[in-house]
Design a protein around this motif. Structure first.
Motif, PDB file in Angstrom:
ATOM      1  N   ILE A  70       1.105  -1.447   0.141  1.00  0.00           N
ATOM      2  CA  ILE A  70      -0.113  -0.020  -0.150  1.00  0.00           C
ATOM      3  C   ILE A  70       0.987   1.351  -0.346  1.00  0.00           C
ATOM      4  CG2 ILE A  70      -2.124   1.359   1.040  1.00  0.00           C
ATOM      5  CD1 ILE A  70      -2.608  -1.288   2.121  1.00  0.00           C
ATOM      6  N   GLY A  71       0.764   2.304  -1.876  1.00  0.00           N
ATOM      7  CA  GLY A  71       1.864   3.644  -1.143  1.00  0.00           C
ATOM      8  C   GLY A  71       2.464   2.794  -2.518  1.00  0.00           C
ATOM      9  N   ALA A  72       2.605   3.112  -3.040  1.00  0.00           N
ATOM     10  CA  ALA A  72       3.457   3.837  -5.072  1.00  0.00           C
ATOM     11  C   ALA A  72       3.809   4.984  -5.266  1.00  0.00           C
ATOM     12  CB  ALA A  72       2.375   3.568  -6.116  1.00  0.00           C
ATOM     13  N   GLY A  73       4.716   5.444  -3.817  1.00  0.00           N
ATOM     14  CA  GLY A  73       5.668   5.959  -3.738  1.00  0.00           C
ATOM     15  C   GLY A  73       7.263   6.252  -4.149  1.00  0.00           C
ATOM     16  N   TYR A  74       8.080   7.343  -3.384  1.00  0.00           N
ATOM     17  CA  TYR A  74       9.605   6.456  -3.910  1.00  0.00           C
ATOM     18  C   TYR A  74      10.230   5.375  -2.716  1.00  0.00           C
ATOM     19  CZ  TYR A  74       9.638  11.708  -5.275  1.00  0.00           C
ATOM     20  OH  TYR A  74       9.522  12.526  -6.599  1.00  0.00           O
ATOM     21  N   VAL A  75       8.907   5.037  -2.641  1.00  0.00           N
ATOM     22  CA  VAL A  75       9.785   3.450  -1.535  1.00  0.00           C
ATOM     23  C   VAL A  75       9.199   2.528  -1.750  1.00  0.00           C
ATOM     24  CG1 VAL A  75      10.065   2.480   0.448  1.00  0.00           C
ATOM     25  CG2 VAL A  75      10.807   4.593   0.719  1.00  0.00           C
ATOM     26  N   ILE A 122      -3.879   5.097  -3.552  1.00  0.00           N
ATOM     27  CA  ILE A 122      -5.245   6.443  -3.734  1.00  0.00           C
ATOM     28  C   ILE A 122      -5.054   6.661  -4.446  1.00  0.00           C
ATOM     29  CG2 ILE A 122      -6.895   5.763  -1.933  1.00  0.00           C
ATOM     30  CD1 ILE A 122      -5.050   7.872  -0.383  1.00  0.00           C
ATOM     31  N   SER A 123      -3.933   7.436  -5.586  1.00  0.00           N
ATOM     32  CA  SER A 123      -3.677   7.882  -6.135  1.00  0.00           C
ATOM     33  C   SER A 123      -4.036   7.795  -7.334  1.00  0.00           C
ATOM     34  CB  SER A 123      -2.393   8.467  -5.878  1.00  0.00           C
ATOM     35  OG  SER A 123      -2.244   9.893  -7.115  1.00  0.00           O
ATOM     36  N   GLU A 124      -4.995   7.624  -8.099  1.00  0.00           N
ATOM     37  CA  GLU A 124      -5.215   7.337  -9.657  1.00  0.00           C
ATOM     38  C   GLU A 124      -3.983   8.004 -10.612  1.00  0.00           C
ATOM     39  OE1 GLU A 124      -9.477   7.071 -11.099  1.00  0.00           O
ATOM     40  OE2 GLU A 124      -8.168   6.867 -12.250  1.00  0.00           O
ATOM     41  N   PRO A 125      -4.270   9.025 -10.757  1.00  0.00           N
ATOM     42  CA  PRO A 125      -2.141   9.852 -11.385  1.00  0.00           C
ATOM     43  C   PRO A 125      -1.175   8.579 -11.351  1.00  0.00           C
ATOM     44  CG  PRO A 125      -3.828  11.513 -10.378  1.00  0.00           C
ATOM     45  CD  PRO A 125      -4.610  10.671 -10.088  1.00  0.00           C
ATOM     46  N   ARG A 126      -1.050   8.701  -9.936  1.00  0.00           N
ATOM     47  CA  ARG A 126       0.329   7.799  -9.201  1.00  0.00           C
ATOM     48  C   ARG A 126       0.428   6.459 -10.395  1.00  0.00           C
ATOM     49  NH1 ARG A 126       3.462   9.551  -3.807  1.00  0.00           N
ATOM     50  NH2 ARG A 126       5.550  10.086  -5.317  1.00  0.00           N
ATOM     51  N   ILE A 127      -0.661   6.534  -9.879  1.00  0.00           N
ATOM     52  CA  ILE A 127      -1.205   4.679 -10.250  1.00  0.00           C
ATOM     53  C   ILE A 127      -0.942   4.990 -12.868  1.00  0.00           C
ATOM     54  CG2 ILE A 127      -2.728   2.896 -10.711  1.00  0.00           C
ATOM     55  CD1 ILE A 127      -0.622   2.269  -7.845  1.00  0.00           C
ATOM     56  N   ASN A 128      -1.730   5.280 -12.826  1.00  0.00           N
ATOM     57  CA  ASN A 128      -1.646   5.282 -13.966  1.00  0.00           C
ATOM     58  C   ASN A 128       0.189   5.559 -15.102  1.00  0.00           C
ATOM     59  OD1 ASN A 128      -4.311   5.280 -14.339  1.00  0.00           O
ATOM     60  ND2 ASN A 128      -4.973   7.746 -14.431  1.00  0.00           N
ATOM     61  N   ALA A 129       0.442   6.858 -14.042  1.00  0.00           N
ATOM     62  CA  ALA A 129       2.100   7.011 -14.659  1.00  0.00           C
ATOM     63  C   ALA A 129       2.994   5.510 -14.255  1.00  0.00           C
ATOM     64  CB  ALA A 129       1.817   8.032 -13.193  1.00  0.00           C
ATOM     65  N   ASN A 134       1.972   2.357 -14.535  1.00  0.00           N
ATOM     66  CA  ASN A 134       1.784   1.857 -15.702  1.00  0.00           C
ATOM     67  C   ASN A 134       1.512   2.224 -17.186  1.00  0.00           C
ATOM     68  OD1 ASN A 134       0.065  -0.124 -14.410  1.00  0.00           O
ATOM     69  ND2 ASN A 134      -1.084   0.353 -14.187  1.00  0.00           N
ATOM     70  N   SER A 135       1.993   3.414 -17.252  1.00  0.00           N
ATOM     71  CA  SER A 135       2.880   4.383 -18.242  1.00  0.00           C
ATOM     72  C   SER A 135       3.998   4.360 -18.491  1.00  0.00           C
ATOM     73  CB  SER A 135       2.423   5.628 -18.472  1.00  0.00           C
ATOM     74  OG  SER A 135       3.000   6.612 -17.839  1.00  0.00           O
ATOM     75  N   ASP A 136       4.736   5.170 -19.290  1.00  0.00           N
ATOM     76  CA  ASP A 136       5.896   4.482 -20.335  1.00  0.00           C
ATOM     77  C   ASP A 136       6.608   6.185 -19.356  1.00  0.00           C
ATOM     78  OD1 ASP A 136       5.986   2.849 -22.027  1.00  0.00           O
ATOM     79  OD2 ASP A 136       5.409   3.572 -23.398  1.00  0.00           O
ATOM     80  N   ARG A 137       6.195   7.025 -18.944  1.00  0.00           N
ATOM     81  CA  ARG A 137       6.780   7.903 -17.980  1.00  0.00           C
ATOM     82  C   ARG A 137       6.178   7.529 -16.720  1.00  0.00           C
ATOM     83  NH1 ARG A 137       9.866  12.761 -18.157  1.00  0.00           N
ATOM     84  NH2 ARG A 137       9.208  14.133 -17.026  1.00  0.00           N
ATOM     85  N   LEU A 138       7.202   6.899 -15.689  1.00  0.00           N
ATOM     86  CA  LEU A 138       7.219   7.149 -14.089  1.00  0.00           C
ATOM     87  C   LEU A 138       7.156   7.981 -13.696  1.00  0.00           C
ATOM     88  CD1 LEU A 138       9.748   3.376 -14.086  1.00  0.00           C
ATOM     89  CD2 LEU A 138       6.695   3.664 -14.988  1.00  0.00           C
ATOM     90  N   PRO A 139       5.914   7.773 -12.040  1.00  0.00           N
ATOM     91  CA  PRO A 139       5.935   8.709 -10.934  1.00  0.00           C
ATOM     92  C   PRO A 139       7.414   9.246 -10.853  1.00  0.00           C
ATOM     93  CG  PRO A 139       5.231   6.698 -10.239  1.00  0.00           C
ATOM     94  CD  PRO A 139       5.485   6.601 -11.453  1.00  0.00           C
ATOM     95  N   ILE A 140       8.077   8.683 -10.929  1.00  0.00           N
ATOM     96  CA  ILE A 140       9.283   9.326  -9.750  1.00  0.00           C
ATOM     97  C   ILE A 140      10.433   8.747 -11.219  1.00  0.00           C
ATOM     98  CG2 ILE A 140       8.738   8.796  -8.231  1.00  0.00           C
ATOM     99  CD1 ILE A 140      10.240   6.880  -7.677  1.00  0.00           C
ATOM    100  N   TYR A 141      11.266   9.967 -11.338  1.00  0.00           N
ATOM    101  CA  TYR A 141      12.394   9.765 -11.875  1.00  0.00           C
ATOM    102  C   TYR A 141      13.854   9.281 -10.699  1.00  0.00           C
ATOM    103  CZ  TYR A 141      17.231  10.349 -13.700  1.00  0.00           C
ATOM    104  OH  TYR A 141      18.750  10.476 -14.607  1.00  0.00           O
ATOM    105  N   GLY A 150      13.995  13.396  -9.077  1.00  0.00           N
ATOM    106  CA  GLY A 150      13.370  14.895  -9.345  1.00  0.00           C
ATOM    107  C   GLY A 150      12.693  15.418  -8.144  1.00  0.00           C
ATOM    108  N   ASP A 151      13.243  14.596  -7.070  1.00  0.00           N
ATOM    109  CA  ASP A 151      12.708  14.700  -5.501  1.00  0.00           C
ATOM    110  C   ASP A 151      12.250  16.268  -5.544  1.00  0.00           C
ATOM    111  OD1 ASP A 151      10.956  14.727  -3.480  1.00  0.00           O
ATOM    112  OD2 ASP A 151      11.881  12.328  -2.751  1.00  0.00           O
TER     113      ASP A 151
END
Ligand code: NAI
Length: 481
Positions: free
Chosen positions: A7-12, A34-41, A43-50, A339-340
């Protein structure tokens, strides 16, 4: 097949689970948020974190045994081991505001686990939490368990952003804390077996729950304390003509001290050091240990001092005013290869210069304009709280701040430039070209000691490097506080 959910798709959560999926092909790993944009990212080619190397790991396992989803309840229901890696920010209101950890996100995750579970589970604290959090979590789970057995483990994460994949492949150690009961030990063994896929067992340290929880806070406090120690020394070096790099080298070659984490800089940042030390201070105070609390407070005070000292140096060097002057800011992330921007020293330095009416032109290779403007508009600690972050509009930030897409554009016509992140690309800039396009006298303030000060002086710059003997120009300027 063992199923793991995080639970929690963040930097960790993201990088940790991606590496776990890669190293344990027979385990199915779902990362939920719970963050849809984060999960979409994710699942995309541009991950939410660098993060260097992360794309490659995700590409190898996503859709095979690694899944990113917003269907939190389904994946928790199906899993045997549930990692909780949600944010644990500093409280902004109420009891302990400005110090204590806000466990709202953690508690809501725990209540949800209790609600949806129909089979026994191991619940793993991956987030950094105050010591004895497991006890509270245990109570929430057990009181809502409907007879299901939950075992709580503490498995704090020690990865560093920018080197997360390398750290996860080769951790110095993995720490697992659990209850000293037969069921607790069995749970420890189950988690140990997961890590043993790629971590030598002698590097997996098993302790009781409270030691594991406290060790994470202690490790971050020790790391930050080294930075504040060398930064306090840097101020003395500037006053005495000593060179902080030489001092750090001489000190660090003592095998009892060691060479790492002794680089003087504009200050530490990142989402963890300050938050975790504040939390440690609060726990010391709550346990009637004010002297221990005051010791750790000083680490944060020196960090604040270093950021302000840097900004004051900029102003005092430029004839004690930066009003209307153009200042290029190279680097905004709290360190290179990420990019944090959470708690990046760039925020304090920029805000200080803006307050002195400077015009900033900011360039960072990884940080987006919207993020920089949000960061410069936000109140302290708001950044880690989901709701304010979404509500923040970057409107407050005036025409004093412009974000540009390369270092040459940032420095064009500038009176001074500040290096605030140690990005490798800043070392190989064409400083002759930059000098020619800047106003004179042209100043460089190197907050990371990455530029070649000797070469830059030959070109004609007035250079300030942290903790180094001062240019005669800087010596003659008013003292900085
Ligand atoms: P983050 O803010 O990047 O990620 C946390 C995620 O949890 C967010 O995407 C948020 O939407 C999600 N979340 C919050 N509540 C939720 C809920 N109830 N259900 C589902 N998702 C939920 O945070 P980050 O940086 O990954 O940190 C997580 C924890 O790990 C913190 O406790 C931090 O102190 C610790 N940590 C962070 C390190 C770092 O380098 N960032 C290193 C080691 C530990």
């Amino acid at each position: 097949m063992v199923k793991i959910c995080c639970i929690g798709a963040g930097y960790v959560g993201g990088p940790t689970m991606a590496v776990m999926a890669l190293k344990c092909p027979e385990i199915e790993v779902a990362v939920v948020d719970i963050s849809e944009p984060r999960i979409n990212a994710w699942n995309s080619d541009r991950l939410p974190i660098y993060e260097p190397g992360l794309d490659d790991v995700v590409r190898q396992c996503r859709g095979k045994n690694l899944f990113f989803s917003t269907d939190v309840e389904k994946h928790v229901f199906e899993s045997d081991i549930v990692f909780v890696s949600v944010n644990t920010p500093t409280k902004t209101q109420g009891l302990g505001a400005g110090k204590a950890a806000d466990l709202t996100y953690w508690e809501s995750a725990a209540r949800m686990i209790a609600d949806v579970s129909k089979s026994s589970k191991i619940v793993v604290e991956k987030s950094t939490v105050p010591v004895r959090t497991a006890e509270a979590i245990e109570k929430i789970l057990i009181h809502n368990s409907k007879g299901i057995e939950f075992q709580i483990l503490s498995n704090p994460e020690f990865l560093a952003e920018g080197t997360a994949i390398k750290d996860l492949y080769n951790p110095d150690r993995v720490l697992i804390g659990g209850r000293d009961t037969a069921a607790g030990q069995k749970a420890i063994e189950a988690l140990k077996a997961v890590y043993a896929h790629w971590v030598p067992v002698e590097q997996i340290i098993c302790t009781n729950l409270w030691s594991a929880e406290l060790s994470k806070l202690a490790a971050n406090a020790f790391l930050a304390q080294r930075i504040s120690s060398v930064n306090a020394m840097s101020a003395l070096c500037e006053a005495t003509g000593a060179d902080v790099t030489q001092v750090a080298h001489a000190v660090g070659t003592d095998s009892r001290i060691g060479p790492k984490f002794l680089n003087a800089s504009v200050g530490f940042g990142g989402s963890c050091f300050q938050k975790d030390i504040l939390n440690l201070i609060y726990i010391c105070e709550c346990n009637g240990l004010p002297e221990a609390a005051n010791y750790w407070k000083q680490v944060i005070k020196v960090n604040d001092y270093q950021k302000i000292r840097f900004a004051n140096r900029v102003v005092s060097s430029m004839f004690n005013t930066v009003s209307g002057k153009k200042i290029a800011i190279l680097g905004f992330a709290f360190k290179k290869d990420t990019g944090d921007t959470r708690e990046t020293p760039a925020i304090d330095v920029c805000n200080r210069l803006v307050a002195d009416k400077a015009k900033l032109r900011i360039y960072d290779p990884q940080v987006l304009e919207e993020q920089i403007k949000k960061d410069l508009s936000m109140a302290r600690f708001d950044w880690d709280h989901a709701v304010p972050l979404q509500q923040i509009k970057a409107e407050g930030i005036s025409e004093q701040v412009e974000v540009v897409s390369d270092a040459y554009e940032a420095t064009k016509d500038a009176h001074g430039l500040c290096v605030l992140t140690e990005w490798d690309e800043f070392k190989s800039l064409d400083f002759k070209k930059i000098f020619d396009n800047m106003q004179k006298p042209a100043f460089v303030f190197d907050g990371r000691n990455v530029v070649d000060a000797v070469k830059l002086r030959e070109i004609g710059f007035i250079v300030y490097s942290i903790g180094k003997p001062l240019d005669s120009w800087l010596k003659d300027m008013p003292a900085v506080a």
